[in-house]
Design an enzyme around this catalytic site. Structure first.
Site, PDB file in Angstrom:
ATOM      1  N   HIS A 171       0.805  -1.216   0.000  1.00 32.53           N
ATOM      2  CA  HIS A 171       0.000   0.000   0.000  1.00 32.53           C
ATOM      3  C   HIS A 171       0.843   1.273   0.000  1.00 32.53           C
ATOM      4  CE1 HIS A 171       0.025  -1.512   4.350  1.00 32.53           C
ATOM      5  NE2 HIS A 171       0.972  -0.601   4.272  1.00 32.53           N
ATOM      6  N   TYR A 258      17.238   2.055   3.034  1.00 32.71           N
ATOM      7  CA  TYR A 258      17.515   1.456   1.718  1.00 32.71           C
ATOM      8  C   TYR A 258      18.645   2.179   0.998  1.00 32.71           C
ATOM      9  CZ  TYR A 258      12.712  -0.082   2.611  1.00 32.71           C
ATOM     10  OH  TYR A 258      11.578  -0.585   3.176  1.00 32.71           O
TER      11      TYR A 258
END
Length: 488
Positions: A171, A258
């Site tokens: 989502h 990340y």
């Protein structure tokens, strides 16, 4: 209509309830069957009681069954939804705690980085077991909808090695679009049209139009910097927007782990994060949140059961993809969303074997992806770094090759920015030994790892990270909820 949906990991109570009520918002689906399965009989019985209460309150013919026998749950299923966390919070705590000893400060640790990679090692063998059962006892050509992280690795393994029709669902795109619509002053997110593409948790809004008008980088930067909340909570995300020229789907905390630039120096981390909520960069924030949520549910279960007696309100159907995909496949009402699939030409400048997240349309013929998208070069470069780690991680999980696993961790962007090779080798040994109960493919490597650990001279430290918060008690959570209710 009459068909069967199996939900694996149904003990994820809040999420299972959301999927259940979303699907029952489709009028044609009132008479279908839900088969719940989980390794925890306790959790299964709690969620079944909630779903039974919903069925009773809404006078539905829907059938709900629950069993710890996964294969039985999958028998005859047309759709299989996975939201599992192999190892639960016990293993997850090691994903956060052990890397901290080597200076690796993660907010979530469920996608890549040290925690996400080990999470994948635990999940992938189980995913392949799911796929075997789907091939053998589910409906022919059953569709596997994977919600479990690490999304890309799990979906990669299911498609490449499980040989099952699989789509990964998340989502993040929807939530990012809601933010953009808000800062631009839209009355509704529906006023925003966009193309978002990349890989899961590193997806990029490469085209934006508000009521048909194209939105450029400068306007978007100005809108975020003027926002009274997001300008504080999303500092790192806004910095990436300024440098890359496009906005990332992921929260400040997710995105920070990340990349190799924002969490590598402890004294720099607090500059880029915000502590108003875990998702903005708190050390181990999602572990704390998940622990508190579990404790809250166990304590306040009667309230959850009572709330299940309310009528289903179709206007409150969520933007989670699952119910909309099923509706499109079964009724031919077309749905547009963003899905995780094997690349195969979807994105021109990412590896073709990678799992990408990109726009597609669903109808009775299946999921049809928009092909030929080209990412901005900086976005592609960042995605490729993660894809290389994901590929090695999947291969390590399949083969049980601990040396390949260490190389995957070594090549992770944040790990590589923080740790030396010697530290990575020892850290992986320590994590594999600690999580051996959930890593059967590495059983042969555990004795040697223990031996190396007994002789290692690599120094570690007891460190809680740059922004750690302790798990709050039920009393503290009640007080906070009461204060929020009183305030507004």
């Amino acid at each position: 209509m009459s068909f069967k949906i199996a939900i694996i990991g149904a003990g994820s109570v809040g999420f299972t309830k959301k999927l259940f009520t979303d699907i029952l918002c489709v009028p044609e689906f009132k008479g279908i069957e839900f088969a719940l399965t989980d390794v925890s009989e306790h959790n299964l019985q709690m969620i079944k009681a909630i779903l039974d209460r919903i069925v009773e309150a809404n006078k539905l013919p829907t059938k709900v069954t629950a069993t710890t026998d996964r294969r039985k749950a999958l028998e005859g299923a047309r759709y299989v939804i996975s939201c599992v966390r192999v190892g639960g919070l016990e293993a997850y705590a090691d994903d956060i705690r052990i890397p901290l000893k080597y200076g690796i400060d993660q907010c979530v640790g469920d996608t890549i980085c040290a925690g996400g990679i080990l999470y994948g090692q635990r999940n992938i063998p189980v995913i392949l077991d799911f796929c075997k059962d789907i091939r053998e006892v589910a409906e022919t050509d059953a569709k596997f909808l994977n919600y479990a992280n690490p999304m890309a690795m799990n979906t990669w393994a299911a498609i490449e090695y499980g040989k099952v029709d699989t789509v990964g669902l998340c989502h993040g795109v929807q939530h990012g679009a809601e933010q953009i619509a808000e800062v631009l002053g839209a009355k509704s997110p529906r006023e925003l049209d966009y193309v978002c593409s990349g890989i899961n948790h590193q997806t990029w809004f490469i085209e934006l139009r508000l009521n048909g008008r194209e939105i450029g980088k400068d306007e978007l930067v100005a809108a975020f910097e003027a926002h009274p909340v997001y300008s504080r909570q999303e500092k790192l995300r806004i910095d990436v927007l300024k440098r890359f020229g496009v906005y990332s789907t992921e929260s400040n905390g997710h995105l920070s782990e990340y990349l190799p630039w924002y969490r590598k120096r402890p004294d720099e981390i607090t500059r880029w994060i915000d502590m108003s909520d875990w998702i903005h960069g708190e050390t181990g924030g999602y572990l704390r949140y998940s622990t508190e949520t579990r404790n809250w549910f166990e304590t306040e279960y009667p309230q959850f059961l009572e709330a299940a007696s309310k009528p289903i309100d179709p206007s409150k159907r969520s933007n989670e993809h699952a119910s909309h995909i099923l509706e499109a496949l079964e009724t031919n009402r077309v749905y547009r969303g963003h899905f995780n699939v094997k690349n195969d030409g979807v994105i021109t400048n990412l590896p073709q074997d990678a799992i990408v997240e990109s726009p597609g349309f669903v109808d009775r013929f299946g999921i049809n992806m928009s092909a030929g998208i080209t990412l901005p070069e900086a976005c592609a470069a960042t995605c490729i770094s993660s894809i290389n780690v994901q590929r090695m991680s999947v291969h390590a999980a399949i083969s049980g090759d601990i040396d390949l696993l260490k190389l995957a961790v070594l090549h992770d962007p944040l790990v590589g920015a923080v740790s030396t090779p010697e530290e990575v080798w020892q850290m992986v040994d320590e994590m594999v030994v600690a999580q051996a109960a959930w890593l059967p493919q590495f059983a042969h490597a555990v004795p040697a790892a223990k031996e190396r650990l007994s002789k290692s001279r690599v120094k570690t430290r007891e460190w809680a990270g740059a922004a750690w918060r302790s798990v709050r008690s039920i009393e503290e959570l009640r007080a906070e909820k009461a204060a929020l209710k009183q305030a507004g």
